[in-house]
Design an enzyme around this catalytic site. Structure first.
Site, PDB file in Angstrom:
ATOM      1  N   ASP A   1     -24.864  36.387  -8.946  1.00 10.46           N
ATOM      2  CA  ASP A   1     -26.020  36.017  -9.759  1.00 10.46           C
ATOM      3  C   ASP A   1     -26.853  37.262 -10.052  1.00 10.46           C
ATOM      4  OD1 ASP A   1     -26.960  36.202  -7.027  1.00 10.46           O
ATOM      5  OD2 ASP A   1     -28.770  35.125  -7.640  1.00 10.46           O
ATOM      6  N   SER A   2     -27.353  37.363 -11.288  1.00  7.69           N
ATOM      7  CA  SER A   2     -28.222  38.447 -11.717  1.00  7.69           C
ATOM      8  C   SER A   2     -27.519  39.794 -11.506  1.00  7.69           C
ATOM      9  CB  SER A   2     -29.553  38.356 -10.966  1.00  7.69           C
ATOM     10  OG  SER A   2     -30.537  39.165 -11.557  1.00  7.69           O
ATOM     11  N   ALA A   3     -28.079  40.693 -10.676  1.00  6.25           N
ATOM     12  CA  ALA A   3     -27.387  41.956 -10.415  1.00  6.25           C
ATOM     13  C   ALA A   3     -26.023  41.710  -9.794  1.00  6.25           C
ATOM     14  CB  ALA A   3     -28.230  42.839  -9.499  1.00  6.25           C
TER      15      ALA A   3
ATOM     16  N   ILE B   1     -23.473  34.241 -13.047  1.00  5.72           N
ATOM     17  CA  ILE B   1     -24.673  33.404 -13.023  1.00  5.72           C
ATOM     18  C   ILE B   1     -25.857  34.236 -13.500  1.00  5.72           C
ATOM     19  CG2 ILE B   1     -26.189  32.028 -11.558  1.00  5.72           C
ATOM     20  CD1 ILE B   1     -23.774  31.691  -9.649  1.00  5.72           C
TER      21      ILE B   1
ATOM     22  N   GLY C   1     -24.129  39.253 -10.608  1.00  2.00           N
ATOM     23  CA  GLY C   1     -23.282  38.934 -11.752  1.00  2.00           C
ATOM     24  C   GLY C   1     -22.808  40.188 -12.452  1.00  2.00           C
TER      25      GLY C   1
END
Length: 312
Positions: free
Chosen positions: A157-159, A185, A161
């Protein structure tokens, strides 16, 4: 859509706390604040069959989750290597423990959550190299882990991802390990910071301000020119063909929304099977909060993992 009422209540609570801007504090203080925020806002964590903390490779800490509902002696489960978010400065195994548990149970997979080194103590490409090495280790030690190396996915998720997407690029270049699926994500994929959502939503709806965007990037990168490296900004990779099928999850009010959706469009144009789904009324990091739509998104994400990792 307007913000979901549950999201609005969450943001109102955050506003009442009046946190200092990330760019005004040290990474250590930011990490302490993030830990307090996670403890205050996370929902109940699911039980799993087993949780094991260990190190792999050159001493990289990981946490391994075995899902509920599978025989204890099943040695052919799929495996998901998971990378947590936090802008490469924040986050750890504990911050994303709840999400990792939900992914394991929902997908029926063993999840290996990787505690990669954080910035600014460690600069790019340390995180990328660690993520790739951990994924390679999982593939090469599948028998030890009791998983099927032919049913390997990456997720984040985020970084995280970003790291999942970058690991697939490195695996394609190296010819191994063979990654069957990628779950991205609300991924952070374009360090140019020029698209509509990143500029318009900065400092709003729980997104960090422009100054904090710079704070994260300056801590992660030793050289500003690295922002254009595809291993930092995978949206800038000229050739996305031959990458694993993907599920890209975005949120309507997330500053990272547009780059995730653009990456999905580019994967599709390159012939990669991809599903991009936007969750209206939601914000960045919504999967880690007890919102009704977070439960819906987790069902969708884990169903995508199940489909992507089904036996050949």
């Amino acid at each position: 859509m307007p913000l979901h009422p549950q999201v609005r209540e969450h943001l109102d609570r955050l506003a009442a706390v009046n946190f200092a801007g990330l760019h005004t504090v040290t990474p250590e203080l930011a990490r302490a604040g993030a830990r307090r925020l996670t403890a205050a806002s996370a929902g109940e964590r699911q039980d799993v069959a087993a949780v094991t903390d260990r190190t792999v490779g050159d001493g990289v800490p990981v946490r391994i989750y075995r899902p509920l509902g599978v025989p204890a002696d099943d040695r052919a489960l799929p495996v998901v290597v998971f990378f947590h978010g936090g802008g490469y400065v924040l986050g750890d195994l504990d911050s994303h423990d709840g999400l990792a548990r939900a992914l394991a149970n929902g997908s029926g997979s063993v999840v290996v959550s990787v505690d990669y080194p954080l910035a600014p103590e460690h600069k790019f490409p340390v995180q990328v190299d660690t993520g790739f090495a951990a994924t390679t280790w999982v593939a090469e030690h599948a028998a030890e882990l009791g998983v099927d190396p032919a049913r390997l996915a990456v997720a984040g998720d985020s970084a995280g991802g970003n790291l999942a997407a970058v690991v697939t690029l490195k695996a394609r270049a190296a010819g191994a390990p063979r990654i069957r699926f990628q779950l991205l994500i609300y991924p952070d994929l374009d360090f140019r910071r020029t698209n509509y959502s990143i500029t318009t939503f900065a400092g709003q709806y729980g997104n960090v301000a422009r100054e904090a965007q710079e704070w994260f990037m300056e801590h992660y990168l030793a050289d500003a020119r690295d922002r254009l490296d595809p291993l930092v900004s995978p949206l800038l990779e000229p050739d996305l063909s031959g990458l694993p099928p993907a599920f890209v999850l975005t949120a309507e009010y997330d500053a990272l929304r547009d780059e995730g959706e653009q990456y999905g469009e580019r994967l599709a144009a390159a012939g990669v099977p991809v599903t991009v789904k936007r969750y209206d009324g939601m914000i960045h990091e919504f999967l880690r909060h007890p919102f009704d739509d977070a439960a819906v998104a987790l069902v969708d994400a884990t169903a995508a993992l199940r489909a992507g990792l089904k036996p050949l």
